[in-house]
Structures are given as structure tokens and as C-alpha cells.
Motif scaffolding. Sequence first.
Motif, mmCIF file in Angstrom:
data_model
loop_
_atom_site.group_PDB
_atom_site.id
_atom_site.type_symbol
_atom_site.label_atom_id
_atom_site.label_comp_id
_atom_site.label_asym_id
_atom_site.label_seq_id
_atom_site.Cartn_x
_atom_site.Cartn_y
_atom_site.Cartn_z
ATOM 1 N N VAL A 147 26.082 -30.139 -6.377
ATOM 2 C CA VAL A 147 25.631 -30.875 -7.612
ATOM 3 C C VAL A 147 23.888 -30.549 -7.859
ATOM 4 O O VAL A 147 23.349 -30.538 -8.754
ATOM 5 N N LEU A 148 23.538 -30.916 -6.561
ATOM 6 C CA LEU A 148 22.096 -30.936 -6.296
ATOM 7 C C LEU A 148 21.364 -29.565 -6.834
ATOM 8 O O LEU A 148 20.193 -29.575 -7.102
ATOM 9 N N ALA A 149 22.213 -28.499 -6.511
ATOM 10 C CA ALA A 149 21.431 -27.060 -6.528
ATOM 11 C C ALA A 149 21.191 -26.820 -8.227
ATOM 12 O O ALA A 149 20.281 -26.094 -8.563
ATOM 13 N N LEU A 150 21.987 -27.083 -9.064
ATOM 14 C CA LEU A 150 21.848 -27.010 -10.322
ATOM 15 C C LEU A 150 20.456 -27.528 -11.137
ATOM 16 O O LEU A 150 19.653 -26.783 -11.654
ATOM 17 N N PRO A 151 20.399 -28.891 -10.861
ATOM 18 C CA PRO A 151 19.098 -29.333 -11.473
ATOM 19 C C PRO A 151 17.840 -28.852 -10.692
ATOM 20 O O PRO A 151 16.775 -28.815 -11.235
ATOM 21 N N ALA A 203 12.966 -26.169 -11.374
ATOM 22 C CA ALA A 203 12.062 -25.217 -10.755
ATOM 23 C C ALA A 203 11.574 -23.888 -11.733
ATOM 24 O O ALA A 203 10.252 -23.529 -11.929
ATOM 25 N N LEU A 204 12.794 -23.512 -12.618
ATOM 26 C CA LEU A 204 12.533 -22.371 -13.497
ATOM 27 C C LEU A 204 11.452 -23.119 -14.694
ATOM 28 O O LEU A 204 10.630 -22.383 -15.139
ATOM 29 N N LEU A 205 11.831 -24.436 -14.949
ATOM 30 C CA LEU A 205 11.025 -24.972 -16.007
ATOM 31 C C LEU A 205 9.484 -25.182 -15.632
ATOM 32 O O LEU A 205 8.477 -25.046 -16.396
ATOM 33 N N ALA A 206 9.141 -25.518 -14.284
ATOM 34 C CA ALA A 206 7.972 -25.736 -13.841
ATOM 35 C C ALA A 206 7.244 -24.391 -13.835
ATOM 36 O O ALA A 206 6.124 -24.146 -14.294
ATOM 37 N N ALA A 207 7.853 -23.135 -13.330
ATOM 38 C CA ALA A 207 7.223 -21.936 -13.637
ATOM 39 C C ALA A 207 6.885 -21.533 -15.117
ATOM 40 O O ALA A 207 5.858 -20.765 -15.278
ATOM 41 N N ASP A 243 4.439 -18.737 -16.378
ATOM 42 C CA ASP A 243 5.387 -17.415 -15.979
ATOM 43 C C ASP A 243 6.052 -17.118 -17.334
ATOM 44 O O ASP A 243 6.609 -17.860 -18.218
ATOM 45 N N ASP A 244 6.321 -15.890 -17.522
ATOM 46 C CA ASP A 244 7.251 -15.316 -18.751
ATOM 47 C C ASP A 244 8.731 -15.557 -18.242
ATOM 48 O O ASP A 244 9.210 -14.498 -18.019
ATOM 49 N N ILE A 245 9.167 -16.488 -18.751
ATOM 50 C CA ILE A 245 10.544 -16.764 -18.152
ATOM 51 C C ILE A 245 11.242 -17.098 -19.524
ATOM 52 O O ILE A 245 10.817 -18.162 -20.283
ATOM 53 N N SER A 246 12.339 -16.699 -19.930
ATOM 54 C CA SER A 246 13.076 -16.926 -21.116
ATOM 55 C C SER A 246 13.600 -18.213 -21.110
ATOM 56 O O SER A 246 13.906 -18.794 -20.047
ATOM 57 N N ALA A 247 13.819 -18.973 -22.268
ATOM 58 C CA ALA A 247 14.437 -20.349 -22.450
ATOM 59 C C ALA A 247 15.978 -20.092 -21.924
ATOM 60 O O ALA A 247 16.428 -21.139 -21.451
ATOM 61 N N PHE A 248 16.470 -19.086 -22.352
ATOM 62 C CA PHE A 248 17.867 -18.907 -21.842
ATOM 63 C C PHE A 248 18.021 -18.941 -20.268
ATOM 64 O O PHE A 248 19.093 -19.460 -19.948
ATOM 65 N N ILE A 305 16.262 -20.333 -18.272
ATOM 66 C CA ILE A 305 15.960 -21.867 -17.797
ATOM 67 C C ILE A 305 17.184 -22.607 -17.855
ATOM 68 O O ILE A 305 17.658 -23.653 -16.969
ATOM 69 N N LEU A 306 17.959 -22.353 -18.943
ATOM 70 C CA LEU A 306 19.240 -23.288 -19.404
ATOM 71 C C LEU A 306 20.489 -22.501 -18.644
ATOM 72 O O LEU A 306 21.507 -23.279 -19.045
ATOM 73 N N ILE A 307 20.322 -21.584 -17.959
ATOM 74 C CA ILE A 307 21.388 -20.914 -17.240
ATOM 75 C C ILE A 307 22.417 -22.031 -16.406
ATOM 76 O O ILE A 307 23.456 -22.180 -16.436
ATOM 77 N N PRO A 308 21.645 -23.092 -15.608
ATOM 78 C CA PRO A 308 22.168 -23.955 -14.867
ATOM 79 C C PRO A 308 22.978 -25.178 -15.910
ATOM 80 O O PRO A 308 24.114 -25.304 -15.396
ATOM 81 N N VAL A 309 22.462 -25.383 -17.054
ATOM 82 C CA VAL A 309 23.389 -26.325 -17.946
ATOM 83 C C VAL A 309 24.443 -25.369 -18.407
ATOM 84 O O VAL A 309 25.458 -26.048 -18.479
#
Length: 351
Positions: free
Chosen positions: A240-244, A249-253, A258-263, A265-269
Motif C-alpha cells: 500500500v505504501l508503494a502507490l502513494p 514522487a512523480l508529482l514532485a518531479a 519535468d515533462d511528465i504527463s498527468a496521466f 502521474i495518476l497511474i498509481p490511482v
Amino acid sequence: SWFVVFLPVLLLDALFLVNALALMTLDTRPAAAESRDEPGPAEDPFPFWERMYILLRTVLFVLAQVFVLLRLSRAVAWSWFVAFLPWALYELTVAAERARTATEDIPDELPGPGQPGAGESAEDSFLEHLEDEMRHAVALAQRLEARRGLAANAVRLVQMMVLAAKLDGTGGVGDAEWGVVLLPLWLFFGASAVFDCFLIQTAGRDVPDLPLGQEPDPAFLLKLEKAQVTRTRGLSDLCVLALPLVLFALLAARLDGDDISAFVILIPVFIALGCCFCAVCCAFCGFALVPDEELAAAWEAEGEPGGGPGGAYHAPSEPADAMESGGGDPAAAAPIPLPPPPAPARGDAGR
């Protein structure tokens, strides 16, 4: 508007509010003593103070989201400390409730089974001791969960103040990178992972080795079950800790440029929601795996001859199509015509 973006969440919050208000008006008075099996007065399953706590917690939870959405939509010019005020009150309210469970005086070990009383056999005394052990294990698990919840409340309060200072540009953290701003979260994730690994490694240390060929006694089985539950709980908490952790980490980047898609970032969700959906579907499919004969036997054991509340259930003994075509004999069923085999290919005709 941010309210349009979070409209599904707000609709869910409205359902939570309706449920809390309905609980306040619900008649939860205990049943009369003559209508229950247990003698004496019954306890209210939802006392007034508990219903008030549920309502207060739900209202603060909804207000925390509304205040943040108002600030994001620039409908108000509040400081972020003011916008996070309902969130802080929510964390303090939940922490106050958890503190009651976290400070309970529970011994780490229970004494062994005593001598059986008058009119009580040794087996009954031992079974009563096993029930006490199970209740004791549940109480220890609830206290541990409350203490971990208190730690999470404290971390979220600290993170909230750092985040408000970052968004307001005050406190010397206005120019700090988001990876530094989220430092309380990283520390909490690391401490939780270390604690879960400690639980996994120490689970079962008090379980003695069973000699080869010896039948396990109930006390050994109880200790073994407690160790397995502890180890499984630690493994599940790590997962359970791995997903948040990945999500933040992706949100902070992304916030640091950094050029990271919102999709992405939301993959763990999406993974968490997909697992919940699959679990619910598997649970529904599992209901159909109970054989008809076992259902009929269970209903017979409950004093309902004939199967089911209406007494009209009968387990099918033969397929319906065989009974219709062959008069109840599966061997007399009508043959099923098969298509002729395919013609050989032209290259294989002379072989």
C-alpha cells in the motif's frame, strides 16, 4: 473552474453528508431485554457522542475540500494557512479519537489458562482462554493501528504547514524545490517501510518449533495464526505504501519542471481503483461457486427442510436438455450433428 473538475468528488461528499445526517436521526435505541438472548441492558451500537463525532468529521472533511477549491479557483484571497484550516481541524479531530485507543492499557501477554471452576471442564476452560487470546490479539492490533494513525496525523499537520508556507512564499521555503517541501512525506514513508519490515522479520519468533510427527495443539495453532496475520499485514502495508510513494514522487518531479504527463502521474490511482474493481468482481463471481448440494445441506442444517426459506428448493440432478430430449436419461439424449471433416488440401491429395 476547479469545482467542475472535482464535481464527482463533491457528489460523493454530498452522499457522505446525507449518510451522517441520517445517522443523527436514526433510532438506535437498544432492543428490549426480553427480545434478546443476552440478559440485562443492551448497549447502543451508535451512542450520541459517536454520531456527533461522525457528523463533525464528515463536515470538516467536506469543508477542507471546499476551502481548497475556493482558493485554487481564486474566488477568495485567503492565505493558504486559512484555506488549510478545516483540514487541520479534521486531522486534530481524528487524532483525538485515535488517542483514546492508542493509550489503552493492554498487557503484552495474557496469563495462561487457570484452573477450571466448579462445574467447568478443563476443555471449556481452555476454549475460554483461546477466546480471550483472540480478543487480546484484536485489541493489540487496534492499538497499534491507532498509534500509526496518530503518527500519520502528525506528519500531515507538519506537511500542511510546510505546504502552506511554500504556496504563500513565506518562511524561507518559497524558492525550495518540491522534493524538499515534501520531505515530511518521504520521512514518513521511510519510517513506515522500516517498521513494516521489522514486523515481518519478528513475526513468529515466539512460535516454537513443532517436532516432526507431533500433532499441533490449539495454543500452537493460535500463535501460528497470529504470526501469519502479522506477517501478512506487514506485507500488505508495504504494498500500500508503494502507490502513494510513486504518486508523490512523480508529482514532485512534475512541479519541479519535468515533462511528465498527468496521466502517468495518476497511474498509481488507476492501479488502486482497478484492484478494487477486480476484487469486487471476483467476490461476486465467487458467490456462484457454492455447489447446489452444499447450499441445500446448509439450509437443511438451519432447520428449513426442502431447502430455502420457502421450502421449494431442490438440487438439480440431471441437465435440463438431457431430461427434455431423452426423458430423464442422459444416454438417451438426441445426438448432436457434426459437420463433415474438411477436404484435404490440393498439395496433400497425392500423398
